[in-house]
Structure formats: C-alpha cells, structure tokens
Design a protein around this motif. Structure first.
Motif, short mmCIF file in Angstrom:
data_model
loop_
_atom_site.label_atom_id
_atom_site.label_comp_id
_atom_site.label_asym_id
_atom_site.label_seq_id
_atom_site.Cartn_x
_atom_site.Cartn_y
_atom_site.Cartn_z
N SER A 4 6.96 41.32 -29.82
CA SER A 4 7.56 41.99 -30.97
C SER A 4 7.27 41.16 -32.21
O SER A 4 7.08 39.94 -32.12
CB SER A 4 9.08 42.10 -30.78
OG SER A 4 9.65 40.82 -30.88
N GLU A 6 9.26 40.15 -34.41
CA GLU A 6 10.31 39.12 -34.58
C GLU A 6 10.00 37.88 -33.75
O GLU A 6 10.35 36.76 -34.12
CB GLU A 6 11.68 39.67 -34.17
CG GLU A 6 12.20 40.81 -35.04
CD GLU A 6 11.53 42.15 -34.74
OE1 GLU A 6 10.96 42.32 -33.63
OE2 GLU A 6 11.54 43.03 -35.63
N LEU A 9 7.32 35.93 -35.76
CA LEU A 9 7.55 35.74 -37.20
C LEU A 9 8.24 34.40 -37.48
O LEU A 9 9.30 34.12 -36.94
CB LEU A 9 8.43 36.88 -37.73
CG LEU A 9 8.82 36.81 -39.20
CD1 LEU A 9 7.62 37.03 -40.11
CD2 LEU A 9 9.92 37.84 -39.51
N TYR A 11 8.69 33.37 -40.96
CA TYR A 11 9.55 33.85 -42.05
C TYR A 11 8.83 34.97 -42.81
O TYR A 11 7.60 35.10 -42.74
CB TYR A 11 9.91 32.72 -43.03
CG TYR A 11 8.74 32.00 -43.65
CD1 TYR A 11 8.24 32.38 -44.89
CD2 TYR A 11 8.13 30.94 -42.98
CE1 TYR A 11 7.17 31.72 -45.46
CE2 TYR A 11 7.06 30.26 -43.55
CZ TYR A 11 6.58 30.66 -44.79
OH TYR A 11 5.50 30.00 -45.36
N TYR A 168 0.33 44.96 -35.64
CA TYR A 168 1.29 44.60 -36.70
C TYR A 168 0.89 45.09 -38.09
O TYR A 168 1.55 44.75 -39.06
CB TYR A 168 1.54 43.08 -36.76
CG TYR A 168 1.86 42.46 -35.43
CD1 TYR A 168 3.05 42.77 -34.77
CD2 TYR A 168 0.98 41.57 -34.82
CE1 TYR A 168 3.36 42.20 -33.54
CE2 TYR A 168 1.27 40.99 -33.60
CZ TYR A 168 2.45 41.31 -32.96
OH TYR A 168 2.75 40.75 -31.76
N GLY A 175 4.49 38.79 -43.39
CA GLY A 175 5.17 37.69 -42.69
C GLY A 175 4.23 36.54 -42.43
O GLY A 175 3.00 36.69 -42.46
#
Ligand code: PRP
Length: 196
Positions: A4, A6, A9, A11, A168, A175
């Motif tokens: 995913s 997240e 990532l 930031y 993505y 990101g």
C-alpha cells in the motif's frame, strides 16, 4: 501486488491542496502568456498524464493536446545517457505552432534536452517547457525551464503521475519513499534514491 502507499511512504512532500493551488497559478500564467497564440501542449508520457489533465483545465486560451512517449537508454537505472528513443511520436504537426512541453519531473535533464532537440527540428513557432517538479541538484544538462511547479531536493518521489515500478501514479499527492524500499528486486531503480 505492490505494498500500500502508506507502507512505503516516508512523508507527503506536496499535498493535494498545494498541488492544485500551484497548478491553477501555472494555468493562469500560461493563459496570459499564450493569449492569441496557436498553442499546443505536448505531454511526455507517462508521468505527465495527471499533471496535464489538471493543468489543461486551468488554461483558458484555446489549445490542442498531443503526447509523446520517449525512453532513455539506461533510464531504468536512472542514469540517463542522453540517448533518447521515441516509443510513440506526436500525432499532430507542430510546425508553426507554439509548443509547450509538459513534464512531471526534470532530473538529469537528458530526456528533456533530447526532446527539445527533436521538436526544435520540426520548426515550431516557439518551444517552451513546463515541469511540475524540478530536481535541480541532479541536473547534468543545463537548460532553461520556463514554468516550474515546485523545485525539489534530491529525494525519491512518487505519486501524482510519478511511479514506482509503474504503480502509485494515481495518488493525489507527491510522496517521498521510505529509504531502502525495494519493490522490484530485478530492477535496481527502486532501491536508489534518485528516481521519480
Ligand atoms: C521520467 C520523467 C522524465 C524523465 C526525467 O520518466 O517523466 O521524462 O524521467 O529524467 P531525466 O531528467 O534524468 O532524463 P520515466 O523514464 O521514469 O518514464 P515515465 O514518465 O513513464 O514514468
């Protein structure tokens, strides 16, 4: 399947609101500069797709749209050599047109330098460059960029058109990838903090 967003990532570098505000400003500036000019936007696939879709809706002067897909030899390793191959050429003639090239990111600058060379030879009335992101620290080829969304540091970015392993691109933000993330072990691109 890829992790995913997240999970990889570190930031969010540029959030959706900031992206959209800046793109609206660029669209306004471009609209002012190209009033009464026969404008054609040329997107470099695939990274420019999302930026192009938003930018063009802020350009209020009449214009047409075309795309070109190019690849650098060695681009998979993010070490552009300057040898750019056309995978898909423009469908429209640009002779006598005011051409604005739309890119997601300029890194070493090799891709853009070659695209400029290719298009200049087709005798456009003018040829300018609009990039969403400018990773100026990595530049190997000096060039003038007419419209810059955001200058960024040398960080590995993804989202809003920019991919990791082709995934993505759909994310609404830019990101920064966590350091050490490797999606495709067969492609060292994804372990280097220099792509995207
Ligand atoms: C990226 C980007 C530029 C180029 C910039 O494309 O969209 O075209 O690299 O790198 P450079 O300044 O070092 O030449 P990529 O080859 O990743 O293809 P994509 O747009 O399909 O993701």
């Amino acid at each position: 399947m890829p992790p995913s967003p997240e999970a990889i990532l570190d930031y969010v570098l540029i959030d959706p609101d900031r992206l959209q505000r800046r793109i609206a400003e660029l669209g306004q500036q471009i609209s002012d500069d190209y009033r009464d000019k026969n404008l054609i936007l040329v997107g470099i696939l695939k990274g420019s797709l999302v930026f192009m879709a938003d930018l063009m809706r802020h350009i209020v002067v009449p214009h047409t749209l075309d795309f070109m897909d190019v690849t650098s030899y060695g681009a998979g390793k993010r070490a552009s050599t300057g040898d750019v191959r056309i995978l898909m050429d423009l469908h429209l003639s640009i002779e006598g047109r005011h051409v604005l090239i739309v890119e997601d990111i300029i890194d070493s600058g090799h891709t853009m330098a070659q695209v400029l060379r290719l298009l200049e030879a087709r005798r456009p009335a003018s040829l300018r460059v609009c990039t969403l992101l400018d990773k100026v620290e990595r530049r190997e080829v000096k060039m003038d960029i007419d419209y810059i969304g955001f200058p960024i540091d040398n960080v590995f970015v993804f989202g809003y058109g920019l991919d990791i392993d082709e995934y993505y691109r759909n994310l609404p933000y830019i990101g920064v990838v966590k350091s050490g993330v490797t999606l495709s072990e067969s492609d060292e691109n994804y372990s280097q903090p220099s792509a995207g």
